[in-house]
Scaffold this active site. Structure first.
Site, PDB file in Angstrom:
ATOM      1  N   GLY A  55      11.656 -44.571 -36.077  1.00 12.92           N
ATOM      2  CA  GLY A  55      10.907 -44.778 -34.846  1.00 12.92           C
ATOM      3  C   GLY A  55       9.837 -43.728 -34.669  1.00 12.92           C
ATOM      4  O   GLY A  55       9.776 -42.726 -35.393  1.00 12.92           O
TER       5      GLY A  55
ATOM      6  N   GLY B 230       6.383 -37.193 -32.169  1.00 12.96           N
ATOM      7  CA  GLY B 230       6.563 -37.219 -33.612  1.00 12.96           C
ATOM      8  C   GLY B 230       7.224 -38.479 -34.114  1.00 12.96           C
ATOM      9  O   GLY B 230       7.515 -39.407 -33.355  1.00 12.96           O
TER      10      GLY B 230
ATOM     11  N   LYS C 192      12.754 -35.357 -38.182  1.00 10.64           N
ATOM     12  CA  LYS C 192      11.692 -35.535 -37.191  1.00 10.64           C
ATOM     13  C   LYS C 192      10.487 -34.737 -37.651  1.00 10.64           C
ATOM     14  O   LYS C 192      10.608 -33.557 -37.985  1.00 10.64           O
ATOM     15  CB  LYS C 192      12.154 -35.063 -35.808  1.00 10.64           C
ATOM     16  CG  LYS C 192      11.186 -35.395 -34.690  1.00 10.64           C
ATOM     17  CD  LYS C 192      11.803 -35.086 -33.327  1.00 10.64           C
ATOM     18  CE  LYS C 192      10.880 -35.500 -32.180  1.00 10.64           C
ATOM     19  NZ  LYS C 192      11.499 -35.231 -30.846  1.00 10.64           N
TER      20      LYS C 192
ATOM     21  N   ASP D 273      14.329 -35.450 -19.315  1.00 10.21           N
ATOM     22  CA  ASP D 273      14.033 -36.801 -19.813  1.00 10.21           C
ATOM     23  C   ASP D 273      15.336 -37.550 -20.086  1.00 10.21           C
ATOM     24  O   ASP D 273      15.544 -38.084 -21.185  1.00 10.21           O
ATOM     25  CB  ASP D 273      13.183 -36.725 -21.078  1.00 10.21           C
ATOM     26  CG  ASP D 273      12.484 -38.044 -21.413  1.00 10.21           C
ATOM     27  OD1 ASP D 273      12.303 -38.862 -20.488  1.00 10.21           O
ATOM     28  OD2 ASP D 273      12.120 -38.241 -22.579  1.00 10.21           O
TER      29      ASP D 273
END
Length: 332
Positions: free
Chosen positions: A22, A27, A44, A139
């Site tokens: 994804g 990133g 990542k 988040d």
């Protein structure tokens, strides 16, 4: 970057990437394996900013992960390696299962109350842990929770700390003072009202975002879902109005008492006040007890019969306990 093809590369000559999992603003995430041990990991990557004055995103996130590192904690991915490889910042970490948003969709859009109660138990534990280290997620959302792999397949993990921040001043040990004009919205769909107003965030904001997360997992959609896709300030302002106004109160009134009690506790917290994590857990534990449910950690996506709608997982998929170490997770 297209996901229609496989792109392979190595990091440090040890980790071989196999395919893209994804992409996000901070990133790209790849599945990979250690060519020496065969261990599957996640990588990542983020391009090094051309402008040296721009902040380095991944090194900051790695510092948060290291701050949360604890041999006695669980549910926070481990970092295997981090640094510069070529023209990218790179972090190699534990590979996790699909996130809760993906699993919700596999379960035809909603999760059963039993599964939501069990998830709430572990989600609150993760949030309480990072708060104990002086860290806010900033988040909280379904996309940032996922079960582990192998012997951690029953353990829910909290990850992606690109929006994280410290709420304790390291030099004084005091809570950071309240301020306005802060750019701390996170993901708008799940952002707290204070984040919408650009106020300094505190622990109550993570808890408020968790409420929106649990409601979406259970109901499938929040009242401002369509607005959250517009990505403009007018839509964001309207979402804030809905969260504070009668639309959300009406939505809660048609939901379950556990969520209304959760919301009441959130709204009763002042800036900097410690949430009552035990109280929040008790709402869901009491429901589990009343219904005669047990914390066996078998969720809807493993047992389609738990949901009236079933799942979209093929019937020939087999969850084999030979590959899972059942670890005691008794919440009592």
């Amino acid at each position: 970057m297209s996901t229609d093809y496989i792109q392979s590369f190595t990091v440090c000559g040890i980790y071989q990437a196999t395919h893209l999992l994804g992409e996000a603003a901070t990133g790209s995430v790849w599945q990979a394996f250690n060519i020496l041990s065969g261990l599957r990991v996640a990588i990542k990557t983020c391009p090094i900013p051309v402008d040296a004055a721009l902040p380095a995103l991944l090194p900051y996130e790695v510092k948060i992960y290291r701050l949360l590192r604890d041999s006695d904690s669980e549910g926070i991915p481990s970092i295997h390696w981090s640094g510069i490889d070529g023209n990218h910042q790179v972090v190699v970490m534990d590979l996790l299962s699909p996130n809760l948003n993906t699993l919700r969709r596999l379960c035809r859009g909603t999760l059963s109350l039993r599964t939501v109660c069990m998830l709430a138990e572990q989600m609150l534990a993760r949030i309480q842990f990072i708060h104990s280290r002086g860290v806010l997620s900033g988040d909280i959302k379904p996309h940032n929770f996922a079960l582990g792999c192998y012997h951690k397949a029953r353990i829910l993990h909290l990850f992606d700390f690109s929006h994280a921040q410290l709420f304790i001043d390291p030099s004084t040990g005091a809570h950071v003072p309240f301020r306005i004009g802060r750019n701390t919205k996170g993901t708008i769909r799940y952002a707290s009202v204070a984040a919408h107003k650009s106020h300094e965030m505190s622990r109550r904001d993570d808890i408020e975002s968790l409420l929106y997360t649990l409601l979406e997992l259970f109901h499938g959609q929040l009242p401002w879902y369509e607005l959250s896709k517009l990505r403009n300030e007018a839509a964001y302002d309207r979402i804030r109005e809905m969260k504070e106004g009668p639309e959300f109160r009406d939505f809660l009134s048609e939901s379950l008492p556990e969520f209304r009690s959760f919301h009441a506790h959130c709204m009763g917290l002042s800036y900097g006040q410690t949430p009552d994590y035990a109280l929040l857990r008790s709402f869901f534990r009491e429901r589990m007890h009343r219904e005669g449910w047990y914390y066996d950690w078998i969720f809807d996506w493993e047992d389609g019969s738990a949901s009236e709608k079933g799942t979209l997982i093929p019937d020939d998929y087999v969850f084999d306990m030979r590959f899972v170490e059942r670890k005691a997770l008794d919440p009592a």
